[in-house]
Write an enzyme that holds these catalytic residues in place. Sequence first.
Site, PDB file in Angstrom:
ATOM      1  N   THR A 136     -39.515  17.037  24.836  1.00 49.68           N
ATOM      2  CA  THR A 136     -40.783  17.747  25.001  1.00 49.68           C
ATOM      3  C   THR A 136     -40.684  18.877  26.012  1.00 49.68           C
ATOM      4  OG1 THR A 136     -42.018  15.761  24.403  1.00 49.68           O
ATOM      5  CG2 THR A 136     -43.224  17.445  25.578  1.00 49.68           C
TER       6      THR A 136
ATOM      7  N   THR B 221     -38.436  12.223  27.099  1.00 52.38           N
ATOM      8  CA  THR B 221     -38.785  11.156  28.028  1.00 52.38           C
ATOM      9  C   THR B 221     -38.617   9.750  27.460  1.00 52.38           C
ATOM     10  OG1 THR B 221     -41.122  11.277  27.383  1.00 52.38           O
ATOM     11  CG2 THR B 221     -40.412  12.623  29.258  1.00 52.38           C
ATOM     12  N   ASP B 222     -38.723   9.583  26.140  1.00 51.18           N
ATOM     13  CA  ASP B 222     -38.788   8.227  25.590  1.00 51.18           C
ATOM     14  C   ASP B 222     -37.541   7.398  25.881  1.00 51.18           C
ATOM     15  OD1 ASP B 222     -41.305   8.669  24.679  1.00 51.18           O
ATOM     16  OD2 ASP B 222     -40.776   8.871  22.571  1.00 51.18           O
TER      17      ASP B 222
ATOM     18  N   LYS C 106     -39.867   4.354  31.835  1.00 50.14           N
ATOM     19  CA  LYS C 106     -41.109   4.958  31.376  1.00 50.14           C
ATOM     20  C   LYS C 106     -42.106   3.837  31.112  1.00 50.14           C
ATOM     21  CE  LYS C 106     -43.038   8.106  27.912  1.00 50.14           C
ATOM     22  NZ  LYS C 106     -42.770   8.991  26.763  1.00 50.14           N
TER      23      LYS C 106
END
Length: 413
Positions: A83, A159-160, A236
């Site tokens: 992202t 980020t995942d 996360k």
Amino acid sequence: MDYKEGDIVRVVKEGREYTGIVMPSRTDKIVLKLKSGYNVGLSLDGTKVELLERAPQPPKPARREHPHRPGLPSISILSTGGTIASRVDYRTGAVSSQFTADDILDAIPELEEMANFKGRVLSMIFSEDMEASTWQSLARAAYEEIKNGADGVIVTHGTDTMGYTAAALSFMIRTPVPIVLVGAQRSSDRPSSDNAMNMLCAAEVAKSDIAGVTVVMHGATSDDYCYVHRGTKVRKLHTSMRTAFQSVNVPPIAKVDYATRKITPITGYTKRGEQELKLMDNMEARCALVKFYPGMSPDIIEYYMEKGYRGIVLEGTGLGHVSTKWIPVIKKATDAGMVFVMASQCMNGRICDRVYSTGIDLLKAGVVEGEDMLPETALVKLMWALGQARDAEEAKRMMKTVYAGEIEWRSTI
């Protein structure tokens, strides 16, 4: 058929007509964004598609020059996508990874006042497409940049699965300089984007004396500060909040004030220059993370044995338990040379399989206690250990050895 994403088409299917913008599709169906704003997916069998309007070609933005500034440190940006390197096409609603390192410098000109940057695009993928071979390529690229004189390395990442990559780099590279992973929860063209702040704080850390692999992300819901997390202790914890990343079982390493760029240490860390550069990038991809649930059959272990897997991290309940029905199957697998490591489904705390009889039986079956490691960190470490070790017993010893701050022998949280 003669159409592509972004084109406006008319589709006739079973006597009904649909007009809309062609959306990205990973299936054999055509997906249209209708005037109503809703999407519809249609099988191409017996379908007539008429092209009405080609998608306009966006103008190429003028590229700014990024001159070298004497006296500033040299920072390498390794782009992998995600992202932070994405923008939304509001015509189609699609999100795509398309930013290079130069795009990032163009979008965040303040970076040029901090360091001299150069970039390499290693991949432009979303983080769910990462795999062991991608981590190896990234580790080798970071090693080469540092060997060639980089004072720090920034890795832009989705980020995942950023926690997995951070752990993998932590084990594969001994680095005398900072390697900082950074991402964004909101794409760069959204008003609430966190990409600029995260990137500026990451650059400050890449210049600092905080060596090793870290993750730098928002620490507050407002644009106040970022936290610096150890690469083997970060997860996360929220799907969309900008404060999604938190250190687990330990405090963050440091805090970076956004307004002043001041770094305030919170815990101890390896300092710049304290260790020599070394690459240890062998990985065994045939490892799995298995989350136990009540009533789950141990057949899954048999499946992985048949497929030739060499290691499994069990995400057990509480202190590290699975059903007693699993123990004979685990024993059979360890006797055949598989390595089992126990992690916990609990967010905080550590494994202790010496409290209840089930845990004691698991230890007798050959299971290694994962201490307070995150399950994903334990998985990546097992892949790395099996890639380095000569045999299963050596891999087990490595799983109990601390290499990158992945284990805290004393629980404080």
